[in-house]
Scaffold this motif. Sequence first.
Motif, PDB file in Angstrom:
ATOM      1  N   ASN A 173       0.794  -1.228   0.000  1.00  0.00           N
ATOM      2  CA  ASN A 173       0.000   0.000   0.000  1.00  0.00           C
ATOM      3  C   ASN A 173       0.828   1.281   0.000  1.00  0.00           C
ATOM      4  OD1 ASN A 173      -2.545  -1.246  -0.151  1.00  0.00           O
ATOM      5  ND2 ASN A 173      -2.444  -1.700   2.028  1.00  0.00           N
ATOM      6  N   ASP A 174       2.063   1.178  -0.456  1.00  0.00           N
ATOM      7  CA  ASP A 174       2.885   2.366  -0.623  1.00  0.00           C
ATOM      8  C   ASP A 174       2.721   2.838  -2.065  1.00  0.00           C
ATOM      9  OD1 ASP A 174       5.037   4.216   0.321  1.00  0.00           O
ATOM     10  OD2 ASP A 174       6.064   3.327  -1.388  1.00  0.00           O
ATOM     11  N   GLY A 175       2.744   4.140  -2.291  1.00  0.00           N
ATOM     12  CA  GLY A 175       2.624   4.636  -3.647  1.00  0.00           C
ATOM     13  C   GLY A 175       2.541   6.132  -3.690  1.00  0.00           C
ATOM     14  N   SER A 176       2.077   6.621  -4.828  1.00  0.00           N
ATOM     15  CA  SER A 176       2.008   8.055  -5.008  1.00  0.00           C
ATOM     16  C   SER A 176       0.836   8.409  -5.891  1.00  0.00           C
ATOM     17  CB  SER A 176       3.313   8.572  -5.616  1.00  0.00           C
ATOM     18  OG  SER A 176       3.568   7.930  -6.844  1.00  0.00           O
ATOM     19  N   GLY A 177       0.461   9.679  -5.831  1.00  0.00           N
ATOM     20  CA  GLY A 177      -0.604  10.193  -6.664  1.00  0.00           C
ATOM     21  C   GLY A 177      -0.201  11.516  -7.264  1.00  0.00           C
ATOM     22  N   TYR A 178      -0.813  11.853  -8.363  1.00  0.00           N
ATOM     23  CA  TYR A 178      -0.525  13.102  -9.048  1.00  0.00           C
ATOM     24  C   TYR A 178      -1.836  13.714  -9.495  1.00  0.00           C
ATOM     25  CZ  TYR A 178       0.392  16.127 -13.042  1.00  0.00           C
ATOM     26  OH  TYR A 178       0.390  17.170 -13.912  1.00  0.00           O
ATOM     27  N   HIS A 179      -1.998  14.991  -9.236  1.00  0.00           N
ATOM     28  CA  HIS A 179      -3.111  15.772  -9.780  1.00  0.00           C
ATOM     29  C   HIS A 179      -2.514  16.942 -10.526  1.00  0.00           C
ATOM     30  CE1 HIS A 179      -6.593  13.974  -7.869  1.00  0.00           C
ATOM     31  NE2 HIS A 179      -6.124  14.174  -6.661  1.00  0.00           N
ATOM     32  N   GLN A 180      -3.033  17.201 -11.723  1.00  0.00           N
ATOM     33  CA  GLN A 180      -2.678  18.417 -12.420  1.00  0.00           C
ATOM     34  C   GLN A 180      -3.094  19.581 -11.519  1.00  0.00           C
ATOM     35  OE1 GLN A 180      -5.087  18.788 -15.857  1.00  0.00           O
ATOM     36  NE2 GLN A 180      -4.353  20.813 -16.395  1.00  0.00           N
ATOM     37  N   LYS A 181      -2.369  20.658 -11.488  1.00  0.00           N
ATOM     38  CA  LYS A 181      -2.653  21.749 -10.558  1.00  0.00           C
ATOM     39  C   LYS A 181      -3.949  22.494 -10.868  1.00  0.00           C
ATOM     40  CE  LYS A 181       1.616  22.333  -8.444  1.00  0.00           C
ATOM     41  NZ  LYS A 181       1.662  22.181  -7.074  1.00  0.00           N
ATOM     42  N   ILE A 182      -4.393  22.484 -12.117  1.00  0.00           N
ATOM     43  CA  ILE A 182      -5.576  23.254 -12.505  1.00  0.00           C
ATOM     44  C   ILE A 182      -6.662  22.300 -12.986  1.00  0.00           C
ATOM     45  CG2 ILE A 182      -6.472  24.980 -14.110  1.00  0.00           C
ATOM     46  CD1 ILE A 182      -3.581  26.075 -14.258  1.00  0.00           C
ATOM     47  N   LEU A 203     -12.610  18.973 -13.757  1.00  0.00           N
ATOM     48  CA  LEU A 203     -11.704  17.831 -13.637  1.00  0.00           C
ATOM     49  C   LEU A 203     -10.266  18.194 -13.982  1.00  0.00           C
ATOM     50  CD1 LEU A 203     -13.994  15.270 -15.491  1.00  0.00           C
ATOM     51  CD2 LEU A 203     -13.955  15.800 -13.044  1.00  0.00           C
ATOM     52  N   CYS A 204      -9.352  17.459 -13.386  1.00  0.00           N
ATOM     53  CA  CYS A 204      -7.934  17.596 -13.705  1.00  0.00           C
ATOM     54  C   CYS A 204      -7.389  16.221 -14.072  1.00  0.00           C
ATOM     55  CB  CYS A 204      -7.167  18.174 -12.524  1.00  0.00           C
ATOM     56  SG  CYS A 204      -7.138  17.119 -11.069  1.00  0.00           S
ATOM     57  N   ILE A 205      -6.247  16.215 -14.744  1.00  0.00           N
ATOM     58  CA  ILE A 205      -5.561  14.958 -15.012  1.00  0.00           C
ATOM     59  C   ILE A 205      -5.128  14.373 -13.674  1.00  0.00           C
ATOM     60  CG2 ILE A 205      -3.527  13.909 -16.061  1.00  0.00           C
ATOM     61  CD1 ILE A 205      -3.692  16.158 -18.194  1.00  0.00           C
ATOM     62  N   SER A 206      -5.386  13.087 -13.500  1.00  0.00           N
ATOM     63  CA  SER A 206      -5.096  12.451 -12.221  1.00  0.00           C
ATOM     64  C   SER A 206      -4.494  11.072 -12.445  1.00  0.00           C
ATOM     65  CB  SER A 206      -6.380  12.338 -11.406  1.00  0.00           C
ATOM     66  OG  SER A 206      -6.115  11.865 -10.124  1.00  0.00           O
ATOM     67  N   LEU A 207      -3.551  10.747 -11.590  1.00  0.00           N
ATOM     68  CA  LEU A 207      -2.855   9.483 -11.673  1.00  0.00           C
ATOM     69  C   LEU A 207      -2.518   9.045 -10.256  1.00  0.00           C
ATOM     70  CD1 LEU A 207      -1.174   7.387 -13.316  1.00  0.00           C
ATOM     71  CD2 LEU A 207       0.647   9.082 -13.377  1.00  0.00           C
ATOM     72  N   ALA A 208      -2.870   7.816  -9.912  1.00  0.00           N
ATOM     73  CA  ALA A 208      -2.510   7.256  -8.608  1.00  0.00           C
ATOM     74  C   ALA A 208      -2.037   5.827  -8.824  1.00  0.00           C
ATOM     75  CB  ALA A 208      -3.694   7.289  -7.654  1.00  0.00           C
ATOM     76  N   PHE A 209      -0.962   5.458  -8.144  1.00  0.00           N
ATOM     77  CA  PHE A 209      -0.371   4.135  -8.302  1.00  0.00           C
ATOM     78  C   PHE A 209       0.126   3.665  -6.941  1.00  0.00           C
ATOM     79  CE2 PHE A 209       3.413   1.496  -9.547  1.00  0.00           C
ATOM     80  CZ  PHE A 209       2.692   0.468 -10.131  1.00  0.00           C
ATOM     81  N   VAL A 210      -0.349   2.495  -6.496  1.00  0.00           N
ATOM     82  CA  VAL A 210      -0.048   1.988  -5.162  1.00  0.00           C
ATOM     83  C   VAL A 210       0.306   0.504  -5.266  1.00  0.00           C
ATOM     84  CG1 VAL A 210      -1.008   1.574  -2.854  1.00  0.00           C
ATOM     85  CG2 VAL A 210      -1.626   3.636  -4.100  1.00  0.00           C
TER      86      VAL A 210
END
Length: 168
Positions: free
Chosen positions: A13-22, A141-148
Amino acid sequence: NGVLELATGATDNDGSGYHQKIEAFWPVIGKGMEFEARFKIADVTECDLIIGLQITDTTPLAVASGIYFAKDDGDALLDFHSVKGSVDGSIAGVATLVNDTWIKAGFYYDGGTTIDVYINDVRVGSLLAATYLPTGAAEQLCISLAFVSGSAGAKTLSVDYIRVCQER
């Protein structure tokens, strides 16, 4: 001109996520929108993935409103979701992922009633947009990426590109 690589830590359950700022994307009736991403996962069974568009929040794996692809820990199936205010329309198993193999996943909203889903440029299904399409000022909506990771040991996601186009 390059590939983004995200690697988890070595614990479950370790990972990271990314959201576009706008929050730059807003599905609008009468305006088409398309999304496409090309990516691969080194170990497809032992991870969770979200890739697509969603509202910005602190829990990108628990999407309240968005249009995205998801892969759950414990299987190799890529699912498609369109969620409006936690009401989820989904198509399970639009693709079976293979370890370390590139895939293109995309959707096209026609500006009216339908969201078509594509895998490697082939239409694999569609959803009726009216019930599940996140619209309204509160659902930009923003571009979003999560990986765990789904087990001990580092996992790697490689993203070649993410492309979003929307009629204005």
